[in-house]
Write a protein that holds these residues in place. Structure first.
Motif, PDB file in Angstrom:
ATOM      1  N   PRO A  33       0.804  -1.237   0.000  1.00 33.17           N
ATOM      2  CA  PRO A  33       0.000   0.000   0.000  1.00 33.17           C
ATOM      3  C   PRO A  33       0.835   1.283   0.000  1.00 33.17           C
ATOM      4  O   PRO A  33       0.487   2.250  -0.687  1.00 33.17           O
ATOM      5  CB  PRO A  33      -0.837  -0.114   1.272  1.00 33.17           C
ATOM      6  N   ALA A  34       1.952   1.291   0.748  1.00 31.85           N
ATOM      7  CA  ALA A  34       2.748   2.535   0.798  1.00 31.85           C
ATOM      8  C   ALA A  34       3.325   2.867  -0.575  1.00 31.85           C
ATOM      9  O   ALA A  34       3.378   4.037  -0.977  1.00 31.85           O
ATOM     10  CB  ALA A  34       3.877   2.379   1.815  1.00 31.85           C
ATOM     11  N   ILE A  35       3.738   1.835  -1.310  1.00 30.52           N
ATOM     12  CA  ILE A  35       4.308   2.036  -2.644  1.00 30.52           C
ATOM     13  C   ILE A  35       3.214   2.503  -3.606  1.00 30.52           C
ATOM     14  O   ILE A  35       3.424   3.417  -4.414  1.00 30.52           O
ATOM     15  CB  ILE A  35       4.915   0.708  -3.175  1.00 30.52           C
ATOM     16  N   VAL A  36       2.049   1.899  -3.492  1.00 25.93           N
ATOM     17  CA  VAL A  36       0.925   2.300  -4.344  1.00 25.93           C
ATOM     18  C   VAL A  36       0.608   3.771  -4.096  1.00 25.93           C
ATOM     19  O   VAL A  36       0.405   4.549  -5.040  1.00 25.93           O
ATOM     20  CB  VAL A  36      -0.327   1.426  -4.058  1.00 25.93           C
ATOM     21  N   GLY A  37       0.626   4.165  -2.818  1.00 30.48           N
ATOM     22  CA  GLY A  37       0.361   5.556  -2.458  1.00 30.48           C
ATOM     23  C   GLY A  37       1.350   6.499  -3.126  1.00 30.48           C
ATOM     24  O   GLY A  37       0.970   7.551  -3.654  1.00 30.48           O
ATOM     25  N   GLN A  38       2.620   6.114  -3.123  1.00 35.69           N
ATOM     26  CA  GLN A  38       3.651   6.977  -3.741  1.00 35.69           C
ATOM     27  C   GLN A  38       3.424   7.111  -5.247  1.00 35.69           C
ATOM     28  O   GLN A  38       3.594   8.193  -5.816  1.00 35.69           O
ATOM     29  CB  GLN A  38       5.040   6.400  -3.499  1.00 35.69           C
ATOM     30  N   LEU A  39       3.035   6.008  -5.881  1.00 33.46           N
ATOM     31  CA  LEU A  39       2.791   6.072  -7.335  1.00 33.46           C
ATOM     32  C   LEU A  39       1.565   6.940  -7.624  1.00 33.46           C
ATOM     33  O   LEU A  39       1.573   7.773  -8.536  1.00 33.46           O
ATOM     34  CB  LEU A  39       2.602   4.666  -7.901  1.00 33.46           C
ATOM     35  N   TYR A  40       0.522   6.766  -6.825  1.00 32.35           N
ATOM     36  CA  TYR A  40      -0.695   7.563  -7.038  1.00 32.35           C
ATOM     37  C   TYR A  40      -0.468   9.049  -6.784  1.00 32.35           C
ATOM     38  O   TYR A  40      -1.118   9.891  -7.385  1.00 32.35           O
ATOM     39  CB  TYR A  40      -1.862   7.006  -6.205  1.00 32.35           C
ATOM     40  N   ASP A  41       0.501   9.369  -5.909  1.00 35.47           N
ATOM     41  CA  ASP A  41       0.825  10.780  -5.688  1.00 35.47           C
ATOM     42  C   ASP A  41       1.288  11.462  -6.972  1.00 35.47           C
ATOM     43  O   ASP A  41       1.191  12.680  -7.114  1.00 35.47           O
ATOM     44  CB  ASP A  41       1.970  10.910  -4.670  1.00 35.47           C
ATOM     45  N   ARG A  42       1.832  10.681  -7.903  1.00 31.81           N
ATOM     46  CA  ARG A  42       2.365  11.249  -9.142  1.00 31.81           C
ATOM     47  C   ARG A  42       1.255  11.533 -10.172  1.00 31.81           C
ATOM     48  O   ARG A  42       1.452  12.316 -11.106  1.00 31.81           O
ATOM     49  CB  ARG A  42       3.367  10.278  -9.802  1.00 31.81           C
ATOM     50  N   ILE A  43       0.126  10.902 -10.005  1.00 31.08           N
ATOM     51  CA  ILE A  43      -0.907  10.990 -11.049  1.00 31.08           C
ATOM     52  C   ILE A  43      -1.421  12.430 -11.257  1.00 31.08           C
ATOM     53  O   ILE A  43      -1.508  12.890 -12.395  1.00 31.08           O
ATOM     54  CB  ILE A  43      -2.020   9.951 -10.785  1.00 31.08           C
ATOM     55  N   PRO A  44      -1.709  13.181 -10.174  1.00 24.42           N
ATOM     56  CA  PRO A  44      -2.135  14.572 -10.406  1.00 24.42           C
ATOM     57  C   PRO A  44      -1.070  15.396 -11.131  1.00 24.42           C
ATOM     58  O   PRO A  44      -1.397  16.303 -11.901  1.00 24.42           O
ATOM     59  CB  PRO A  44      -2.383  15.110  -8.997  1.00 24.42           C
ATOM     60  N   LEU A  45       0.224  15.075 -10.888  1.00 18.55           N
ATOM     61  CA  LEU A  45       1.301  15.828 -11.545  1.00 18.55           C
ATOM     62  C   LEU A  45       1.312  15.554 -13.052  1.00 18.55           C
ATOM     63  O   LEU A  45       1.627  16.436 -13.857  1.00 18.55           O
ATOM     64  CB  LEU A  45       2.664  15.458 -10.945  1.00 18.55           C
ATOM     65  N   ILE A  46       0.964  14.324 -13.432  1.00 21.13           N
ATOM     66  CA  ILE A  46       0.888  13.986 -14.859  1.00 21.13           C
ATOM     67  C   ILE A  46      -0.296  14.726 -15.484  1.00 21.13           C
ATOM     68  O   ILE A  46      -0.193  15.328 -16.556  1.00 21.13           O
ATOM     69  CB  ILE A  46       0.734  12.452 -15.034  1.00 21.13           C
ATOM     70  N   GLN A  47      -1.395  14.712 -14.761  1.00 21.11           N
ATOM     71  CA  GLN A  47      -2.608  15.370 -15.271  1.00 21.11           C
ATOM     72  C   GLN A  47      -2.391  16.884 -15.405  1.00 21.11           C
ATOM     73  O   GLN A  47      -2.858  17.496 -16.376  1.00 21.11           O
ATOM     74  CB  GLN A  47      -3.761  15.077 -14.312  1.00 21.11           C
ATOM     75  N   GLU A  48      -1.653  17.467 -14.465  1.00 18.57           N
ATOM     76  CA  GLU A  48      -1.382  18.919 -14.523  1.00 18.57           C
ATOM     77  C   GLU A  48      -0.682  19.332 -15.810  1.00 18.57           C
ATOM     78  O   GLU A  48      -0.753  20.481 -16.231  1.00 18.57           O
ATOM     79  CB  GLU A  48      -0.456  19.327 -13.362  1.00 18.57           C
ATOM     80  N   GLN A  49       0.038  18.387 -16.404  1.00 18.56           N
ATOM     81  CA  GLN A  49       0.748  18.695 -17.653  1.00 18.56           C
ATOM     82  C   GLN A  49      -0.162  18.559 -18.867  1.00 18.56           C
ATOM     83  O   GLN A  49       0.293  18.648 -20.007  1.00 18.56           O
ATOM     84  CB  GLN A  49       1.964  17.775 -17.819  1.00 18.56           C
ATOM     85  N   GLY A  50      -1.443  18.283 -18.621  1.00 13.98           N
ATOM     86  CA  GLY A  50      -2.400  18.251 -19.729  1.00 13.98           C
ATOM     87  C   GLY A  50      -2.654  16.864 -20.293  1.00 13.98           C
ATOM     88  O   GLY A  50      -3.368  16.722 -21.290  1.00 13.98           O
ATOM     89  N   THR A  51      -2.070  15.840 -19.675  1.00 10.64           N
ATOM     90  CA  THR A  51      -2.283  14.466 -20.150  1.00 10.64           C
ATOM     91  C   THR A  51      -3.563  13.918 -19.514  1.00 10.64           C
ATOM     92  O   THR A  51      -3.673  13.902 -18.280  1.00 10.64           O
ATOM     93  CB  THR A  51      -1.088  13.570 -19.736  1.00 10.64           C
ATOM     94  N   ALA A  52      -4.518  13.501 -20.325  1.00  6.97           N
ATOM     95  CA  ALA A  52      -5.730  12.884 -19.787  1.00  6.97           C
ATOM     96  C   ALA A  52      -5.403  11.457 -19.351  1.00  6.97           C
ATOM     97  O   ALA A  52      -4.498  10.822 -19.907  1.00  6.97           O
ATOM     98  CB  ALA A  52      -6.832  12.874 -20.830  1.00  6.97           C
TER      99      ALA A  52
END
Ligand code: ATP
Length: 229
Positions: free
Chosen positions: A164-183
C-alpha cells in the motif's frame, strides 16, 4: 477527447465487456473500478486496439478509431501501461525508456522530465529492469509510456501486487501527470486509491456498467463493485 459508445468485446464466444459507454474529457481523469474479472483490462485493451470491438464505437479527438491498429492509435496519442508492466527485463531502465522514443510525439515529456517525475527511476537508470522491485518497475512502465507524449494515458491496475505505501507513492504522481495536460483513464481494484485522484468514477460488474458518475457515495460504489445490496 475519448468517447466510447456501446462498446463490447469478446474472447471467442465469451463476451467480456458489454455495451460500455463513457467519456474522458481533454486533460481529465476517469477511474474505472471493479473486482477481479470485471472486464477492466479488457476495456483498456479494446481502447488501445489490442482486442477488436464486437459492437460500438471509440472516438478519439473527434475521429472514429474503432478499427485502427494499436500502432495507429498510439501515433494519435493513446498510450497503454499494461497489466504486469511488460518491461524488457534484460535491458536497463534507461534503454527501456529509449525504446519509447521511436514512438515519441512532440510534447512536454522528455526522458529528463520523466526522471524528474520519478527520481527513483532516475537513480536506477543503469539497472536492469528485471532486477528492480515491483514498485520501481511500475514507475518505469509509467515513465516509458509518458516518453511517447500521449494525450491519453491508459493505466492498468497500478496497484497490482504492490504494498500500500508504494501504491500511495505512485498515485501521488498521477495529479502531476494530469497537470501537464495528459488525460488519464485508469482501471483499479483498489477503490480507495482510485478515489484519491478521481472524482469521476465508472464501476464495472461482470463486464457491464453498474454505476457511473461524479462524487459518488462510497456505499453506492461498494454496492456497484460487489454487486450486493
Ligand atoms: P483482473 O483484475 O483480474 O485483470 P479485469 O477486471 O481486468 O480483472 P479482465 O482481465 O478484463 O478483467 O477479464 C474479464 C473476463 O474476461 C474474465 O472473465 C476473464 O476470465 C476473461 N478473460 C480475460 N482475458 C482473457 C483471455 N485472454 N482469454 C479468455 N478470456 C479472458
Amino acid at each position: 477527447m475519448l468517447e466510447i459508445t456501446d462498446l463490447s468485446a469478446a474472447y471467442g464466444q465469451m463476451t467480456a465487456i458489454r455495451n460500455i459507454s463513457l467519456r474522458v474529457e481533454s486533460g481529465g481523469i476517469l477511474a474505472v473500478i471493479g473486482s477481479n474479472g470485471a472486464g477492466k483490462s479488457t476495456l483498456l485493451k479494446t481502447i488501445a486496439g489490442q482486442l477488436k470491438a464486437t459492437t460500438g464505437s471509440i472516438r478519439f479527438d473527434g475521429e472514429d478509431i474503432t478499427t485502427l491498429t494499436p500502432h495507429e492509435r498510439a501515433r494519435r496519442g493513446v498510450s497503454l501501461v499494461p497489466e504486469g508492466r511488460r518491461l524488457f527485463a534484460s535491458l536497463t531502465v534507461h534503454e527501456n525508456l529509449q525504446i519509447a522514443l521511436s514512438a515519441r510525439r512532440t510534447g512536454r515529456w522528455t526522458i529528463d522530465a520523466v526522471y524528474d517525475l520519478f527520481p527513483l527511476v532516475a537513480e536506477r537508470r543503469n539497472r536492469r529492469a528485471g532486477e528492480m522491485s515491483g514498485g520501481e518497475q511500475q514507475a518505469t512502465a509509467i515513465a516509458r509510456a509518458l516518453v511517447a507524449n500521449p494525450s491519453l494515458l491508459l493505466l492498468d491496475e497500478v496497484s497490482l501486487g504492490l504494498a500500500p505505501a508504494i501504491v500511495g507513492q505512485l498515485y501521488d504522481r498521477i495529479p502531476l501527470i494530469q497537470e501537464q495536460g495528459t488525460a488519464i483513464l485508469l482501471v483499479e481494484q483498489d477503490v480507495s486509491q482510485a478515489l484519491r485522484v478521481c472524482d469521476d468514477v465508472h464501476c464495472l460488474l461482470q463486464g457491464a456498467t453498474s454505476l457511473a458518475g461524479r462524487n459518488l457515495e462510497l456505499a453506492d460504489i461498494s454496492r456497484a463493485y460487489f454487486g450486493s445490496e
